[in-house]
Enzyme design. Structure first.
Site, PDB file in Angstrom:
ATOM      1  N   HIS A   1      48.592  45.722  24.976  1.00 40.06           N
ATOM      2  CA  HIS A   1      48.836  45.641  26.602  1.00 40.06           C
ATOM      3  C   HIS A   1      50.169  44.812  26.780  1.00 40.06           C
ATOM      4  O   HIS A   1      50.155  43.604  26.970  1.00 40.06           O
ATOM      5  CB  HIS A   1      47.760  45.099  27.584  1.00 40.06           C
ATOM      6  CG  HIS A   1      48.047  44.827  28.768  1.00 40.06           C
ATOM      7  ND1 HIS A   1      47.228  46.122  29.689  1.00 40.06           N
ATOM      8  CD2 HIS A   1      48.642  44.316  29.738  1.00 40.06           C
ATOM      9  CE1 HIS A   1      47.851  45.819  31.125  1.00 40.06           C
ATOM     10  NE2 HIS A   1      48.588  44.616  31.134  1.00 40.06           N
TER      11      HIS A   1
ATOM     12  N   GLU B   1      45.680  42.057  25.315  1.00 40.46           N
ATOM     13  CA  GLU B   1      47.139  41.448  25.689  1.00 40.46           C
ATOM     14  C   GLU B   1      47.356  40.151  24.960  1.00 40.46           C
ATOM     15  O   GLU B   1      46.262  39.303  24.954  1.00 40.46           O
ATOM     16  CB  GLU B   1      47.037  41.222  27.284  1.00 40.46           C
ATOM     17  CG  GLU B   1      48.510  40.732  27.654  1.00 40.46           C
ATOM     18  CD  GLU B   1      48.471  40.546  29.343  1.00 40.46           C
ATOM     19  OE1 GLU B   1      49.405  40.667  29.814  1.00 40.46           O
ATOM     20  OE2 GLU B   1      47.541  40.474  29.875  1.00 40.46           O
TER      21      GLU B   1
ATOM     22  N   ASP C   1      41.017  49.339  20.920  1.00 36.19           N
ATOM     23  CA  ASP C   1      42.479  49.278  20.841  1.00 36.19           C
ATOM     24  C   ASP C   1      42.940  50.285  21.850  1.00 36.19           C
ATOM     25  O   ASP C   1      43.493  51.339  21.655  1.00 36.19           O
ATOM     26  CB  ASP C   1      42.904  49.744  19.657  1.00 36.19           C
ATOM     27  CG  ASP C   1      44.428  49.393  19.327  1.00 36.19           C
ATOM     28  OD1 ASP C   1      44.914  48.871  20.213  1.00 36.19           O
ATOM     29  OD2 ASP C   1      44.924  49.572  18.052  1.00 36.19           O
TER      30      ASP C   1
ATOM     31  N   ASP D   1      53.805  41.007  30.511  1.00 43.59           N
ATOM     32  CA  ASP D   1      54.426  41.456  31.817  1.00 43.59           C
ATOM     33  C   ASP D   1      55.478  40.740  31.664  1.00 43.59           C
ATOM     34  O   ASP D   1      56.283  40.275  30.624  1.00 43.59           O
ATOM     35  CB  ASP D   1      53.612  40.848  32.855  1.00 43.59           C
ATOM     36  CG  ASP D   1      53.195  39.337  33.098  1.00 43.59           C
ATOM     37  OD1 ASP D   1      53.797  38.632  32.191  1.00 43.59           O
ATOM     38  OD2 ASP D   1      52.459  38.951  33.827  1.00 43.59           O
TER      39      ASP D   1
END
Length: 489
Positions: A409, A469, A460, A81
């Site tokens: 991710h 992530e 995946d 993020d």
């Protein structure tokens, strides 16, 4: 586990370490080390330097802190993020520093890149602690950020600044920040004495603030930091952790006395089998035990006893293990992405094995003893699993080996870069890249993902964030592990 087998724990352990689904080729630990450090350049926030090597990244978050009248540019995004969380960033910096302190001599030409990665973290932490009795602990609103899928260069989500101060305690973040600055001061002691002194002086001030205004930031800033980086374990361990690093860096008696005096009050004997961004107990015990093993600190004997118990609890075949092992040999522990446990606990195994070797000691584990060589082998088995010795026959480090995760991710990696797509990609416009079955267009080289769990399976796919992530605190302990194995295997 031991009760269900006629084999002794030592035999079971040997089988786990030596038997794998097939015979694997050796690994290029030097290449893996280079890539694991390069990963941090992909996590950089702020204005990127001329020697930036991951060219698909560009400047981002150049106004961070402006709403509070301070400069909070720089630092690292914690994972996939675009929020800057101070608690895991400080822990990441501490662990990179510990890696360099103990294993820097084995890193060869990658040592300077590791030091640069540390300084990118400490430069930010110095900004975050520039005002006495204040620590800026987060930039960005996690809820609005997680509601969007956009690269950091485009982000237009809230960049709210959160701080702890006299009226809003946060001893766990302040304690970890003090630990990070103190540990880094050792790294720079000979490289840049002036900077080293600045780091140590700031660590001293931040630690004093942490212990004077005791309390958890999970209470004072609950709405901002929970459930993302809530401190579930309390702030007591970070006070001991900060004191331990300040003692190591400064050699001042006051920190030794603080540790001895407060070890009961601050629950030094609690949850001794845990280590990560939230819980420092096992790390404290291993770090402090070095002095005991050197014959210099009998007053820390209880910490060595805790360290021995912790080490034994990681070994397969022990009566009351604190971890599980998958069929493929992966260490598994509940709570968040599993690889954070694999790398941090393996780091402690390797570190303690070196301390034991220098003292010519072993660890008593019930009916057998664990030698330093055995601890190193357990740690190496985990690193080899990450690099490809596993049932999926794939590396869990992006860019290492012929097969590795393609759809991690990670916003910046999965959305076309500003180099290839100069036009802005907005908050919801990035959703099509999140749900795409195509590989990420930008390789986040060196990123180690959360990885498989007890089943050894790995989907995946971006939506499986706990598995796909990457985080900075997965990679940070890996620097020391890969440095050591690159020089000895």
């Amino acid at each position: 586990m031991a009760g269900k087998s006629f084999m002794t724990p030592a035999i079971m352990l040997a089988m786990l370490l030596l038997i794998s689904p097939e015979t694997y080729a050796g690994h290029d630990y030097r290449d893996a080390l280079r890539k694991s450090i390069l990963f941090f350049e992909g996590q950089r926030s702020g204005k990127l330097p001329p020697d930036q090597r991951l060219k698909w990244r560009r400047d981002s978050a150049l106004r961070d802190g402006s709403s509070a009248g301070v400069d909070l540019t720089g630092g690292y995004y914690d994972a996939g993020d675009n929020v800057k969380f101070g608690f895991p960033m400080a822990f990441t910096t501490t662990m990179m520093s510990w890696s360099v302190i103990d294993f820097g001599k084995t890193m060869g030409p990658e040592l300077e890149n590791a030091v640069k990665a540390i300084k990118w973290g400490t430069d930010y932490l110095m900004k975050a602690t520039q005002i006495p009795d204040v620590v800026f602990v987060q930039v960005g609103d996690a809820y609005s950020d997680h509601n969007c899928w956009e690269r950091p260069e485009d982000m237009d989500t809230l960049r709210t600044v959160y701080k702890i101060d006299k009226d809003h305690s946060g001893s766990e973040v302040a304690g970890e920040t003090a630990a990070a600055l103190a540990a880094a001061s050792i790294v720079f002691e000979k490289r840049d004495p002036v900077y080293s002194k600045m780091l140590l002086d700031r660590a001293t001030r931040v630690f004093a603030f942490a212990q004077k205004y005791r309390g958890a930031y999970s209470d004072s800033l609950y709405q901002a930091v929970c459930p993302f980086y809530c401190d579930f374990n309390g702030y007591e361990d970070e006070l001991l952790w900060g004191a331990a690093w300040l003692h190591k860096a400064s050699k001042k008696r006051v920190y030794r006395e603080f540790i001895v005096k407060n070890q009961v009050i601050l629950r030094a004997g609690d949850t001794i089998h845990e280590f990560g961004w939230d819980n420092k107990h096992a790390g404290i015990n291993v770090l402090v035990s070095k002095m005991v093993l050197m014959g210099k600190a009998e007053y820390f004997q209880s910490f060595k006893q805790n360290a021995d118990e912790f080490i034994c609890s990681l070994l397969p075949g022990i009566s009351h293990p604190q971890v599980q092992y998958s069929q493929g040999g992966l260490l598994v522990k509940s709570g968040g992405s599993n690889m954070q446990h694999v790398t941090s606990l393996s780091f402690l195994l390797l570190t303690y094995s070196n301390y034991l070797s220098h003292a010519n000691k072993v660890v008593p584990c019930g009916e057998f003893t664990a030698s330093p060589a055995l601890l190193r082998q357990v740690a190496k088995r985990q690193v080899d699993y990450i690099l490809g010795d596993n049932p999926m026959k794939m590396s869990y480090m992006v860019g290492y080996g012929s097969r590795f995760p393609q759809k991690i991710h990670h916003r910046g990696s999965s959305v076309p870069s500003v180099v290839d797509h100069p036009d802005r990609i907005g908050c919801k416009d990035g959703s099509r890249y999140f749900f795409s079955n195509n590989p990420n267009p930008n390789l986040l080289i060196g990123a180690v993902v959360g990885g498989p769990n007890i089943t050894d399976d790995f989907p995946d796919s971006r939506p499986y964030f706990q598995l796909t992530e990457p985080t900075t605190y997965i990679n940070a302990p890996l620097l020391g592990l890969l440095g050591y194995f690159s020089a000895h295997y």
